[in-house]
Design an enzyme around this catalytic site. Structure first.
Site, mmCIF file in Angstrom:
data_model
loop_
_atom_site.group_PDB
_atom_site.id
_atom_site.type_symbol
_atom_site.label_atom_id
_atom_site.label_comp_id
_atom_site.label_asym_id
_atom_site.label_seq_id
_atom_site.Cartn_x
_atom_site.Cartn_y
_atom_site.Cartn_z
ATOM 1 N N LYS A 150 0.857 -1.298 0.100
ATOM 2 C CA LYS A 150 0.105 0.052 -0.005
ATOM 3 C C LYS A 150 1.026 1.339 -0.007
ATOM 4 C CE LYS A 150 -2.002 -1.099 3.999
ATOM 5 N NZ LYS A 150 -1.107 -2.463 3.965
ATOM 6 N N ARG A 183 -9.464 1.539 9.024
ATOM 7 C CA ARG A 183 -8.957 0.111 9.430
ATOM 8 C C ARG A 183 -10.242 -0.745 10.138
ATOM 9 N NH1 ARG A 183 -3.046 0.907 9.104
ATOM 10 N NH2 ARG A 183 -2.167 -1.097 9.298
ATOM 11 N N ARG A 208 11.712 -1.247 10.875
ATOM 12 C CA ARG A 208 10.497 -0.853 11.697
ATOM 13 C C ARG A 208 10.543 -1.725 12.997
ATOM 14 N NH1 ARG A 208 5.147 0.061 7.834
ATOM 15 N NH2 ARG A 208 4.532 -1.168 9.351
HETATM 16 P P1 AP5 Z 1 4.971 -1.576 1.989
HETATM 17 O O1 AP5 Z 1 4.481 -0.707 0.542
HETATM 18 O O2 AP5 Z 1 5.610 -0.918 2.828
HETATM 19 O O3 AP5 Z 1 3.597 -2.234 2.298
HETATM 20 P P2 AP5 Z 1 2.382 -1.881 3.217
HETATM 21 O O4 AP5 Z 1 1.089 -2.477 2.607
HETATM 22 O O5 AP5 Z 1 2.396 -0.435 3.036
HETATM 23 O O6 AP5 Z 1 2.736 -2.375 4.564
HETATM 24 P P3 AP5 Z 1 2.664 -1.577 5.710
HETATM 25 O O7 AP5 Z 1 3.476 -2.890 6.728
HETATM 26 O O8 AP5 Z 1 3.318 -0.551 6.118
HETATM 27 O O9 AP5 Z 1 1.088 -1.632 6.211
HETATM 28 P P4 AP5 Z 1 0.457 -1.922 7.621
HETATM 29 O O10 AP5 Z 1 -0.766 -1.569 7.327
HETATM 30 O O11 AP5 Z 1 0.751 -2.862 8.494
HETATM 31 O O12 AP5 Z 1 1.303 -0.533 8.398
HETATM 32 P P5 AP5 Z 1 0.933 1.055 8.800
HETATM 33 O O13 AP5 Z 1 2.432 1.567 8.447
HETATM 34 O O14 AP5 Z 1 -0.223 1.090 7.815
HETATM 35 O O15 AP5 Z 1 5.762 -2.830 1.280
HETATM 36 C C1 AP5 Z 1 6.265 -3.825 2.178
HETATM 37 C C2 AP5 Z 1 7.473 -4.258 1.445
HETATM 38 O O16 AP5 Z 1 7.309 -5.153 0.523
HETATM 39 C C3 AP5 Z 1 8.459 -3.073 1.278
HETATM 40 O O17 AP5 Z 1 9.786 -3.833 1.799
HETATM 41 C C4 AP5 Z 1 8.369 -3.044 -0.262
HETATM 42 O O18 AP5 Z 1 9.778 -2.387 -0.666
HETATM 43 C C5 AP5 Z 1 8.088 -4.319 -0.847
HETATM 44 N N1 AP5 Z 1 7.189 -4.535 -1.898
HETATM 45 C C6 AP5 Z 1 6.389 -3.463 -2.276
HETATM 46 N N2 AP5 Z 1 5.576 -3.898 -3.158
HETATM 47 C C7 AP5 Z 1 6.523 -5.006 -3.607
HETATM 48 C C8 AP5 Z 1 6.527 -5.602 -5.271
HETATM 49 N N3 AP5 Z 1 5.784 -5.539 -5.948
HETATM 50 N N4 AP5 Z 1 7.378 -6.638 -5.031
HETATM 51 C C9 AP5 Z 1 8.333 -6.921 -4.124
HETATM 52 N N5 AP5 Z 1 8.478 -6.088 -3.085
HETATM 53 C C10 AP5 Z 1 7.427 -5.289 -3.114
HETATM 54 O O19 AP5 Z 1 0.410 0.895 10.255
HETATM 55 C C11 AP5 Z 1 1.427 0.339 11.298
HETATM 56 C C12 AP5 Z 1 0.639 0.388 12.388
HETATM 57 O O20 AP5 Z 1 0.440 1.663 13.108
HETATM 58 C C13 AP5 Z 1 -0.300 -0.507 12.701
HETATM 59 O O21 AP5 Z 1 -0.097 -2.026 12.870
HETATM 60 C C14 AP5 Z 1 -1.300 0.202 13.671
HETATM 61 O O22 AP5 Z 1 -0.824 -0.113 15.037
HETATM 62 C C15 AP5 Z 1 -1.030 1.660 13.718
HETATM 63 N N6 AP5 Z 1 -2.114 2.049 12.683
HETATM 64 C C16 AP5 Z 1 -1.686 2.959 11.379
HETATM 65 N N7 AP5 Z 1 -3.154 3.224 11.033
HETATM 66 C C17 AP5 Z 1 -3.966 2.865 11.940
HETATM 67 C C18 AP5 Z 1 -5.507 3.152 11.949
HETATM 68 N N8 AP5 Z 1 -6.038 3.830 10.801
HETATM 69 N N9 AP5 Z 1 -5.926 2.792 13.093
HETATM 70 C C19 AP5 Z 1 -5.504 1.998 14.171
HETATM 71 N N10 AP5 Z 1 -4.188 1.825 13.966
HETATM 72 C C20 AP5 Z 1 -3.438 2.303 12.940
#
Ligand code: AP5
Length: 216
Positions: free
Chosen positions: A13, A88, A155
């Protein structure tokens, strides 16, 4: 365009949000990045959020709803936005529907075993949030951001046990949003396996049907 990106942790994402934001000329708003910056700076918000994030749980709805509503009121979000990581929960989606009208919700889906590899190999730039992967999307110079030269970090929630917890949290609390947006005619599905550029083109294709007439 006003878009929400859905998908499990590591589906890509953040990677696709950055590309879509540049392509569409709208801000990339990531609740995860915003919370991580607050944790790093030791703000009150960061102190409240840290324990939930480190445990792979969601930060309480009232906190993230208030912070996202404030962010969407900023002038740059008037022309549109890519929301990455929000909503979420159904409560967050209901709140969002009261303060804005979406053009689409794009769901990036991927096999579970890929998600673990993507998360555990991720490296991020703590300064500009650029995302890399040690094997699948490496920086030009190992360990350093291509954009700003800052040393990359792992992270805190990318340890395998926390990643598994985050995937469970996603299945329980966030996956129901797929039906929520399908029922409202807003869901667009994108298979998130393949090259980053290929997935970006798939996303652009599914969005063509969502572009409001004023922007065509
Ligand atoms: P990446 O693009 O980083 O993936 P992502 O889907 O953004 O993954 P996240 O882990 O950031 O999502 P998340 O929803 O768990 O975390 P968030 O930060 O929102 O890609 C992942 C990896 O794959 C990278 O290494 C990239 O280079 C690689 N990659 C990408 N595309 C590829 C491809 N095509 N081929 C190969 N490799 C590829 O949230 C973190 C925490 O914050 C949550 O757990 C929660 O505690 C809190 N939080 C955030 N938002 C909320 C909310 N709305 N409500 C409550 N808590 C929240």
């Amino acid at each position: 365009m006003r878009l929400v990106l859905l998908g499990p942790p590591g589906a890509g994402k953040g990677t696709q949000a950055a590309k879509l934001a540049a392509y569409l000329g709208v801000p990339h708003i990531s609740t995860g990045n915003f919370l991580r910056h607050n944790v790093a700076q030791g703000t009150d918000l960061g102190k409240k959020a840290k324990a939930y994030m480190d445990a792979g749980q969601l930060v309480p709805d009232d906190i993230v709803i208030a912070m996202t509503e404030r962010r969407l009121k900023e002038p740059d979000a008037k022309k549109g936005f890519i929301l990455d990581g929000f909503p979420r929960t159904i409560a967050q989606a209901e709140a969002l529907s009261k303060f804005t009208k979406l053009d689409a919700a794009v769901n990036f889906f991927l096999e579970p075993e890929e998600l673990i590899k993507r998360n555990t190999g991720r490296r991020v730039c703590p300064k500009d949030d650029t995302v890399y992967h040690i094997f699948m999307n490496p920086p030009k110079k190992a360990g350093v951001c291509d954009e700003c030269g800052t040393p990359l970090v792992i992270r805190a929630d990318d340890r395998e046990d926390v990643v598994r917890k985050r995937i469970e949290t996603y299945e329980r609390q966030t996956a129901p949003l797929i039906k929520y947006y399908r029922d409202r005619g807003l869901l667009r599905e994108v298979y998130a396996s393949g090259l980053i550029e290929e997935i970006f083109h798939r996303a652009i294709e599914v969005l063509k049907e969502s572009v409001p007439p004023r922007e065509r």
